[in-house]
Scaffold this motif. Structure first.
Motif, PDB file in Angstrom:
ATOM      1  N   LYS B  21       2.389 -11.482  -0.048  1.00 44.55           N
ATOM      2  CA  LYS B  21       1.430 -10.857   0.889  1.00 44.55           C
ATOM      3  C   LYS B  21       1.711  -9.981   0.098  1.00 44.55           C
ATOM      4  O   LYS B  21       2.057  -9.274  -0.883  1.00 44.55           O
ATOM      5  CB  LYS B  21       3.112 -10.329   2.120  1.00 44.55           C
ATOM      6  CG  LYS B  21       2.624 -11.280   3.033  1.00 44.55           C
ATOM      7  CD  LYS B  21       4.140 -10.907   4.139  1.00 44.55           C
ATOM      8  CE  LYS B  21       4.493 -11.464   5.150  1.00 44.55           C
ATOM      9  NZ  LYS B  21       5.559 -11.618   5.590  1.00 44.55           N
ATOM     10  N   PHE B  22       0.494  -9.000   0.216  1.00 40.99           N
ATOM     11  CA  PHE B  22      -0.388  -7.481  -0.286  1.00 40.99           C
ATOM     12  C   PHE B  22       0.007  -7.054   1.149  1.00 40.99           C
ATOM     13  O   PHE B  22      -1.512  -6.703   2.003  1.00 40.99           O
ATOM     14  CB  PHE B  22      -1.507  -7.794  -0.850  1.00 40.99           C
ATOM     15  CG  PHE B  22      -2.217  -6.764  -0.746  1.00 40.99           C
ATOM     16  CD1 PHE B  22      -2.479  -5.929  -1.212  1.00 40.99           C
ATOM     17  CD2 PHE B  22      -2.507  -7.245  -2.275  1.00 40.99           C
ATOM     18  CE1 PHE B  22      -2.550  -4.499  -1.574  1.00 40.99           C
ATOM     19  CE2 PHE B  22      -3.483  -6.472  -3.067  1.00 40.99           C
ATOM     20  CZ  PHE B  22      -3.485  -5.007  -2.983  1.00 40.99           C
ATOM     21  N   LEU B  23       0.841  -6.122   1.136  1.00 37.96           N
ATOM     22  CA  LEU B  23       0.709  -5.240   2.588  1.00 37.96           C
ATOM     23  C   LEU B  23       0.368  -3.444   1.822  1.00 37.96           C
ATOM     24  O   LEU B  23       0.472  -3.178   0.992  1.00 37.96           O
ATOM     25  CB  LEU B  23       2.577  -5.365   2.444  1.00 37.96           C
ATOM     26  CG  LEU B  23       3.119  -4.394   3.636  1.00 37.96           C
ATOM     27  CD1 LEU B  23       3.095  -5.297   4.067  1.00 37.96           C
ATOM     28  CD2 LEU B  23       4.890  -3.609   2.945  1.00 37.96           C
ATOM     29  N   LEU B  24      -0.887  -3.159   2.963  1.00 38.62           N
ATOM     30  CA  LEU B  24      -1.007  -2.065   2.813  1.00 38.62           C
ATOM     31  C   LEU B  24      -0.457  -0.992   3.595  1.00 38.62           C
ATOM     32  O   LEU B  24      -0.414  -0.935   4.569  1.00 38.62           O
ATOM     33  CB  LEU B  24      -2.666  -2.193   4.075  1.00 38.62           C
ATOM     34  CG  LEU B  24      -3.541  -3.335   2.632  1.00 38.62           C
ATOM     35  CD1 LEU B  24      -4.676  -3.161   3.803  1.00 38.62           C
ATOM     36  CD2 LEU B  24      -3.720  -3.248   1.274  1.00 38.62           C
ATOM     37  N   ILE B  25       0.983   0.231   2.874  1.00 37.34           N
ATOM     38  CA  ILE B  25       0.866   1.131   3.841  1.00 37.34           C
ATOM     39  C   ILE B  25      -0.037   2.510   4.213  1.00 37.34           C
ATOM     40  O   ILE B  25       0.068   2.845   3.201  1.00 37.34           O
ATOM     41  CB  ILE B  25       2.647   1.104   3.213  1.00 37.34           C
ATOM     42  CG1 ILE B  25       3.637  -0.168   3.019  1.00 37.34           C
ATOM     43  CG2 ILE B  25       3.086   2.770   3.780  1.00 37.34           C
ATOM     44  CD1 ILE B  25       4.660  -0.071   2.270  1.00 37.34           C
ATOM     45  N   GLY B  26       0.400   2.821   5.247  1.00 34.09           N
ATOM     46  CA  GLY B  26      -0.224   4.067   5.431  1.00 34.09           C
ATOM     47  C   GLY B  26      -0.680   4.893   6.456  1.00 34.09           C
ATOM     48  O   GLY B  26       0.064   3.933   7.488  1.00 34.09           O
ATOM     49  N   ILE B 101      11.309  -6.823   7.592  1.00 28.93           N
ATOM     50  CA  ILE B 101      10.842  -8.409   8.852  1.00 28.93           C
ATOM     51  C   ILE B 101       9.892  -9.096   7.845  1.00 28.93           C
ATOM     52  O   ILE B 101       9.113  -9.771   7.954  1.00 28.93           O
ATOM     53  CB  ILE B 101       9.721  -7.639  10.507  1.00 28.93           C
ATOM     54  CG1 ILE B 101      10.171  -6.888  10.773  1.00 28.93           C
ATOM     55  CG2 ILE B 101       8.827  -8.288  10.548  1.00 28.93           C
ATOM     56  CD1 ILE B 101       9.886  -6.334  12.108  1.00 28.93           C
ATOM     57  N   GLU B 102       8.787  -8.006   7.062  1.00 24.16           N
ATOM     58  CA  GLU B 102       7.881  -8.837   6.734  1.00 24.16           C
ATOM     59  C   GLU B 102       8.614  -9.217   4.832  1.00 24.16           C
ATOM     60  O   GLU B 102       7.589 -10.054   4.313  1.00 24.16           O
ATOM     61  CB  GLU B 102       6.502  -7.780   6.374  1.00 24.16           C
ATOM     62  CG  GLU B 102       6.228  -6.965   7.220  1.00 24.16           C
ATOM     63  CD  GLU B 102       5.593  -8.692   8.500  1.00 24.16           C
ATOM     64  OE1 GLU B 102       4.978  -9.082   7.454  1.00 24.16           O
ATOM     65  OE2 GLU B 102       5.119  -7.661   9.610  1.00 24.16           O
ATOM     66  N   TYR B 107       9.842 -15.899   5.083  1.00 25.91           N
ATOM     67  CA  TYR B 107       9.380 -16.840   3.957  1.00 25.91           C
ATOM     68  C   TYR B 107       8.674 -16.084   3.205  1.00 25.91           C
ATOM     69  O   TYR B 107       8.637 -16.697   1.522  1.00 25.91           O
ATOM     70  CB  TYR B 107       9.292 -18.769   5.038  1.00 25.91           C
ATOM     71  CG  TYR B 107       8.998 -19.379   3.789  1.00 25.91           C
ATOM     72  CD1 TYR B 107      10.391 -19.589   3.004  1.00 25.91           C
ATOM     73  CD2 TYR B 107       7.625 -20.002   2.901  1.00 25.91           C
ATOM     74  CE1 TYR B 107      10.016 -20.987   2.074  1.00 25.91           C
ATOM     75  CE2 TYR B 107       7.800 -20.987   2.561  1.00 25.91           C
ATOM     76  CZ  TYR B 107       8.635 -21.850   1.896  1.00 25.91           C
ATOM     77  OH  TYR B 107       8.777 -22.209   1.126  1.00 25.91           O
ATOM     78  N   SER B 108       7.354 -15.993   3.346  1.00 23.10           N
ATOM     79  CA  SER B 108       6.482 -15.632   2.216  1.00 23.10           C
ATOM     80  C   SER B 108       6.812 -14.365   2.605  1.00 23.10           C
ATOM     81  O   SER B 108       7.174 -13.108   3.090  1.00 23.10           O
ATOM     82  CB  SER B 108       5.106 -15.557   3.363  1.00 23.10           C
ATOM     83  OG  SER B 108       5.487 -16.944   3.760  1.00 23.10           O
ATOM     84  N   LYS B 109       6.548 -14.159   0.738  1.00 22.12           N
ATOM     85  CA  LYS B 109       7.411 -12.424   0.745  1.00 22.12           C
ATOM     86  C   LYS B 109       5.813 -11.422   0.242  1.00 22.12           C
ATOM     87  O   LYS B 109       4.968 -11.681  -0.006  1.00 22.12           O
ATOM     88  CB  LYS B 109       7.769 -12.492  -1.226  1.00 22.12           C
ATOM     89  CG  LYS B 109       9.376 -13.914  -0.727  1.00 22.12           C
ATOM     90  CD  LYS B 109      10.501 -12.491   0.858  1.00 22.12           C
ATOM     91  CE  LYS B 109      11.701 -14.006   0.333  1.00 22.12           C
ATOM     92  NZ  LYS B 109      12.566 -13.008   1.588  1.00 22.12           N
ATOM     93  N   CYS B 110       6.658 -10.204   0.271  1.00 23.57           N
ATOM     94  CA  CYS B 110       5.677  -9.094  -0.351  1.00 23.57           C
ATOM     95  C   CYS B 110       5.636  -9.244  -1.978  1.00 23.57           C
ATOM     96  O   CYS B 110       6.786  -9.512  -2.371  1.00 23.57           O
ATOM     97  CB  CYS B 110       6.017  -8.231   0.324  1.00 23.57           C
ATOM     98  SG  CYS B 110       5.746  -7.955   2.445  1.00 23.57           S
ATOM     99  N   LYS B 111       4.815  -9.352  -2.108  1.00 21.99           N
ATOM    100  CA  LYS B 111       4.253  -8.692  -4.140  1.00 21.99           C
ATOM    101  C   LYS B 111       4.211  -8.102  -4.316  1.00 21.99           C
ATOM    102  O   LYS B 111       4.359  -7.581  -5.292  1.00 21.99           O
ATOM    103  CB  LYS B 111       3.451 -10.786  -4.011  1.00 21.99           C
ATOM    104  CG  LYS B 111       4.105 -11.717  -4.280  1.00 21.99           C
ATOM    105  CD  LYS B 111       5.305 -11.949  -4.658  1.00 21.99           C
ATOM    106  CE  LYS B 111       5.487 -13.514  -4.964  1.00 21.99           C
ATOM    107  NZ  LYS B 111       6.595 -13.295  -5.270  1.00 21.99           N
ATOM    108  N   ASP B 150      11.873  -5.359  -5.761  1.00 24.93           N
ATOM    109  CA  ASP B 150      10.534  -5.786  -6.376  1.00 24.93           C
ATOM    110  C   ASP B 150       9.467  -5.849  -6.544  1.00 24.93           C
ATOM    111  O   ASP B 150       8.929  -7.033  -6.683  1.00 24.93           O
ATOM    112  CB  ASP B 150      11.535  -7.156  -7.490  1.00 24.93           C
ATOM    113  CG  ASP B 150      12.456  -6.891  -8.400  1.00 24.93           C
ATOM    114  OD1 ASP B 150      12.833  -6.073  -9.081  1.00 24.93           O
ATOM    115  OD2 ASP B 150      13.858  -7.405  -8.783  1.00 24.93           O
ATOM    116  N   ILE B 151       8.901  -5.366  -5.014  1.00 28.87           N
ATOM    117  CA  ILE B 151       7.808  -5.290  -5.378  1.00 28.87           C
ATOM    118  C   ILE B 151       6.657  -4.711  -6.068  1.00 28.87           C
ATOM    119  O   ILE B 151       7.134  -3.824  -6.262  1.00 28.87           O
ATOM    120  CB  ILE B 151       6.924  -4.848  -3.112  1.00 28.87           C
ATOM    121  CG1 ILE B 151       7.765  -5.978  -2.616  1.00 28.87           C
ATOM    122  CG2 ILE B 151       5.919  -5.605  -2.975  1.00 28.87           C
ATOM    123  CD1 ILE B 151       8.503  -5.502  -1.056  1.00 28.87           C
TER     124      ILE B 151
END
Lengths: 284, 284
Positions: B21-26, B101-102, B107-111, B150-151
């Protein structure tokens, strides 16, 4: 280009941080549906595989996945599982694993899925093509896997094909006998439509919509929808977007934006105590 | 508008079906970054909350999230966790639950994550504004939560503000004292930049980029980037996209498209036996 957007902040919200998933299952037409510049991908795929080119992007077009994600902002995540060139045979081997990861094992569940296959299956030879009876058998298997999980399903059939354009761009396909014809697309589409009826799930009849578009166009053609013989232009994606929105509104009104609760309230109503109270259970 | 796209199908792939996952926080600038028609959202948010309007969309603009999702097709899912009006105080209460949660439970990790806050914090009064020291303390807390997992983090600072435009459109804000000034944006941006340096994570200095854009423009202004005083036009998002891509290439080359393995091979190489072998362990 007329779209009626949904107001961003109606008063329906809940203190929750799981985001239900809107899963897009398909082939290259799905894989590329986030592309704001279809022409660049047209150049990128198959015509220069080494990436050593530069394109001046003056061809901004409708972004299907962007629009869908924007519509469902704060309500659902749109998840793209489009795999270029893949058909129902490939997906039969993948569907259980994909749903296990995205639904069974996931805290955030799949609520809606689109299943958009048939464009490759209808080709005359492998590895793209899948014989008609096998195609329907595969699709039945895939549909069952989705419905077994109570995911709201929209089945999308293949649209128009332009052999002259595709074959001139893809002489390798012609050599291998991987030909495609509108008659086959229509046959596969009709079979899929019957299958959707059997399972009582909505069917987006893209082939009929492309026919209708052609009939109503000045040039009596659907070519503006199709970029390279198979893949969609922004206008092709816009038509699909409109048909999908209608199918959802008619069949699953509970999955349309105004009927889904926003994750967390409008900024004026944020209550940190209520965020603390959100329970996230451990998974088994 | 010049973008160098990435070729779709290099030969690096693996038989895997988790999608990092490519997580956009904002805040709202992130929440709306999938919008292909910023003008429609400009009309939708705050100016007609009931949704009973129709907009002729002739304002197709660059779709930030669409482009990013397209770039990472078959490699990562772009996940939008933008919440309009939210600031570092709100996010301090949310970050652990979102990452649980994310990432932790998933199972799919935030990278990769982008952290783009400060635009609301720099306002003069609550509920938008957060005092400077508290802002930095909140951001430190949030950054630690992300880095502990480690994201790969990219911090993005606030850009230019146009008080004249915003205040004429939002008289309610003026009444409540929720004013905003470029001097404050710059102060919050510089504090954030120092914090990013302390944690040795890349900082996208949007304020400096807006200054640079203005200096080089014919009108000596960055106004083409900013729609309504705060939110971005397609051109504003395009600038952010270019800065983000550069930051990733410089700091996390392993997270750029050519260095990430595609999920499953090109259709010519599909091997169903190898799909069967993909192991999906049960989660604890």
């Amino acid at each position: 280009m007329l779209i009626v957007p949904t107001a961003r902040y109606p008063e329906n919200y809940e203190y929750a941080l799981d985001f239900p998933k809107f899963l897009l299952i398909g082939d290259s037409i799905t894989e590329r549906c986030a592309n704001p510049f279809p022409i660049s991908d047209f150049l990128a795929d198959g015509y220069d595989k080494n990436g050593n080119y530069t394109v001046e992007h003056n061809s901004l077009e409708f972004c299907f996945m962007g629009q869908l994600q924007h519509d469902y902002a704060r309500r659902m995540d749109i998840i793209n599982r489009g795999f270029s060139g893949y058909n129902s045979h490939y997906w039969r081997h993948m569907i259980e694993k994909v749903l296990r990861i995205e639904h069974d094992l996931s805290y955030s569940k799949c609520k809606v899925a689109t299943l958009f296959l048939g464009t490759n299956d209808a080709a005359f030879a492998k590895p793209d093509g899948v014989p008609y009876d096998e195609f329907l058998d595969n699709m039945e298997f895939i549909i069952k896997q989705i419905l077994d999980r109570d995911i709201k399903l929209v089945v999308i059939g293949p649209g128009h094909h332009y052999p002259d354009i595709w074959e001139s761009l893809n002489p390798g396909d012609v050599e291998k006998g991987i030909l495609r014809r509108n008659e086959e697309n229509l046959k596969y589409s009709n079979g899929l439509k019957q299958l959707a009826e059997k399972f009582q799930v909505p069917f987006v009849d893209l082939y009929a919509a492309h026919e209708e578009y052609a009939k109503n166009s000045v040039l009596k053609s659907s070519q503006n929808l199709i970029l390279d013989g198979i893949h969609f232009t922004g206008e092709g994606y816009l038509l699909l977007y409109q048909l999908l929105k209608s199918a959802l509104a008619e069949n699953y009104p509970e999955m349309t934006v105004p009927n889904l609760k926003m994750r967390l309230p409008d900024w004026n109503n944020f209550d940190s105590a209520k965020v603390e109270e959100i329970e996230i259970p451990a998974l088994n």
